[in-house]
Design a protein around this motif. Sequence first.
Motif, PDB file in Angstrom:
ATOM      1  N   GLU A  35      31.389 -29.855  40.512  1.00 45.39           N
ATOM      2  CA  GLU A  35      30.918 -29.343  40.599  1.00 45.39           C
ATOM      3  C   GLU A  35      28.845 -29.347  40.121  1.00 45.39           C
ATOM      4  O   GLU A  35      28.865 -30.278  40.038  1.00 45.39           O
ATOM      5  N   CYS A  36      28.434 -27.867  40.732  1.00 47.38           N
ATOM      6  CA  CYS A  36      27.276 -27.600  41.249  1.00 47.38           C
ATOM      7  C   CYS A  36      27.151 -27.734  39.137  1.00 47.38           C
ATOM      8  O   CYS A  36      27.758 -26.729  38.694  1.00 47.38           O
ATOM      9  N   SER A  37      26.094 -28.555  38.781  1.00 46.49           N
ATOM     10  CA  SER A  37      25.790 -28.128  37.374  1.00 46.49           C
ATOM     11  C   SER A  37      25.224 -27.626  36.671  1.00 46.49           C
ATOM     12  O   SER A  37      25.220 -27.988  35.481  1.00 46.49           O
ATOM     13  N   THR A  38      23.899 -27.045  37.304  1.00 49.10           N
ATOM     14  CA  THR A  38      23.493 -25.831  37.800  1.00 49.10           C
ATOM     15  C   THR A  38      24.738 -24.655  38.039  1.00 49.10           C
ATOM     16  O   THR A  38      24.351 -23.763  36.222  1.00 49.10           O
ATOM     17  N   CYS A  39      24.987 -24.122  38.812  1.00 46.21           N
ATOM     18  CA  CYS A  39      25.899 -23.313  38.720  1.00 46.21           C
ATOM     19  C   CYS A  39      27.022 -23.085  38.336  1.00 46.21           C
ATOM     20  O   CYS A  39      27.310 -21.790  37.652  1.00 46.21           O
ATOM     21  N   LYS A  40      27.587 -24.101  37.844  1.00 45.89           N
ATOM     22  CA  LYS A  40      28.824 -24.198  36.979  1.00 45.89           C
ATOM     23  C   LYS A  40      29.851 -23.788  38.108  1.00 45.89           C
ATOM     24  O   LYS A  40      31.032 -23.388  37.470  1.00 45.89           O
ATOM     25  N   LYS A  64      24.531 -27.111  49.360  1.00 40.86           N
ATOM     26  CA  LYS A  64      23.786 -27.556  49.000  1.00 40.86           C
ATOM     27  C   LYS A  64      23.100 -26.443  47.657  1.00 40.86           C
ATOM     28  O   LYS A  64      22.849 -25.662  48.141  1.00 40.86           O
ATOM     29  N   HIS A  65      22.465 -27.209  46.580  1.00 36.03           N
ATOM     30  CA  HIS A  65      22.244 -26.022  45.645  1.00 36.03           C
ATOM     31  C   HIS A  65      20.304 -26.690  45.651  1.00 36.03           C
ATOM     32  O   HIS A  65      19.388 -27.406  45.755  1.00 36.03           O
ATOM     33  N   CYS A  66      19.678 -24.730  45.707  1.00 34.27           N
ATOM     34  CA  CYS A  66      18.891 -25.459  46.393  1.00 34.27           C
ATOM     35  C   CYS A  66      17.495 -24.766  45.562  1.00 34.27           C
ATOM     36  O   CYS A  66      18.087 -23.883  44.571  1.00 34.27           O
ATOM     37  N   ASP A  95      17.218 -21.755  43.433  1.00 31.32           N
ATOM     38  CA  ASP A  95      17.545 -22.229  42.045  1.00 31.32           C
ATOM     39  C   ASP A  95      19.456 -21.047  42.515  1.00 31.32           C
ATOM     40  O   ASP A  95      20.530 -21.004  41.918  1.00 31.32           O
ATOM     41  N   LYS A  96      20.109 -21.632  43.896  1.00 30.02           N
ATOM     42  CA  LYS A  96      22.089 -21.069  43.842  1.00 30.02           C
ATOM     43  C   LYS A  96      21.754 -22.113  44.606  1.00 30.02           C
ATOM     44  O   LYS A  96      21.752 -23.194  45.505  1.00 30.02           O
ATOM     45  N   CYS A  97      23.302 -22.352  45.060  1.00 29.69           N
ATOM     46  CA  CYS A  97      24.263 -23.104  46.054  1.00 29.69           C
ATOM     47  C   CYS A  97      23.987 -21.988  47.466  1.00 29.69           C
ATOM     48  O   CYS A  97      24.430 -21.657  47.469  1.00 29.69           O
ATOM     49  N   VAL A  98      24.160 -22.849  48.345  1.00 31.84           N
ATOM     50  CA  VAL A  98      23.866 -21.819  49.687  1.00 31.84           C
ATOM     51  C   VAL A  98      24.937 -22.769  50.305  1.00 31.84           C
ATOM     52  O   VAL A  98      25.089 -23.870  50.859  1.00 31.84           O
TER      53      VAL A  98
END
Length: 326
Positions: free
Chosen positions: A161-166, A174-176, A180-183
């Motif tokens: 899980e992306c720790s920022t986007c949940k 990848k999370h940029c 501040d988002k997953c691309v």
Amino acid sequence: MEVPWLLLVHGSVTALVVVSFLCGQWPIFEGTFIQSINHFLTFGAYHYLLRFVQSVCGTGARDLVLGVEGYCCDRPNPILQVFYVAIIGVTYFIIVQTSFQYIPGYYVSGLHRYLSVVAVSVGAILFVLTSFSDPGTVTAENVSQYVSSYPYDNIIFVEKECSTCKITRPARAKHCRICDKCVARFDHHCGWMNNCIGEKNIRYFVAFLVWHFLICLYGALILGFILAGEIKERKIIYILTVYYGIDNSFSGLFPHVAQWLLAVHNTQILLSVFLAILALLLGGFCAYHAHLCLTNTTTNEVRLSDLEPLKDIQMARLHHVDEKGK
Ligand SMILES: [Zn+2]
Ligand SMILES: [Zn+2]
């Protein structure tokens, strides 16, 4: 004779510094002196500046400089976009001001006055398309679709899980940290575009690169033909051989023709050298991205696999899994 050579040296050094500063981190320059110059300009010189500011103006001033750096490098901002528009605008303006008077010329048709406008406009459209299009943002709504199109290889990309986007981060995404988002199918974050380059806008990005390579080549060639036309129209060869008795051979004429060009047309020479250097760099970058397209790899994956010892096996696995998933 001294002044034109000085101008040429000045032009070449300026081009080298500009190129090293702007492109020195591109993978094609790894290990070259261009990368070393870039390192000094972007890191070494900055490091000394920080120490200088701290010793002269104190810690508060140093923190202010760091804050400005944070704004410029760690958050989305249009600085490099403005810089791109300025470079294109100023270069084209100088060409119009100094060289359009020779169009139409002996070898250059008047059509190029309009063709150049079209060429620059198409470049600007590709810039806008790459800058303002969605690179393939992964959201809670589309995540399952991306997860099924890009299966995990469990080596480079593990289900996590992306720790920022949940949300679950699909393989090859990848999370940029700047956007501040997953691309999805993340390639890289492009400061020039102030946008990520990912699954959805990589085609615009590659078209942008190829088009700008062609524009620079086109500009350098037209300027070359303008110079050839000037030599022809002003009967320089005739004057040199008949009036000055110069030997009618390449080795005899070349230094004199070059001297005349540098004295009378140094602006066109500097412009064409500048465009030719840019074309060479963009050509290299295009070739690198063509290689990535053909091998179905992203800049991010090249970086990731460089960190791992078993990179060839991992990349082979990655693409095998990817193909099975399609
Ligand atoms: Zn994320
Ligand atoms: Zn980004």
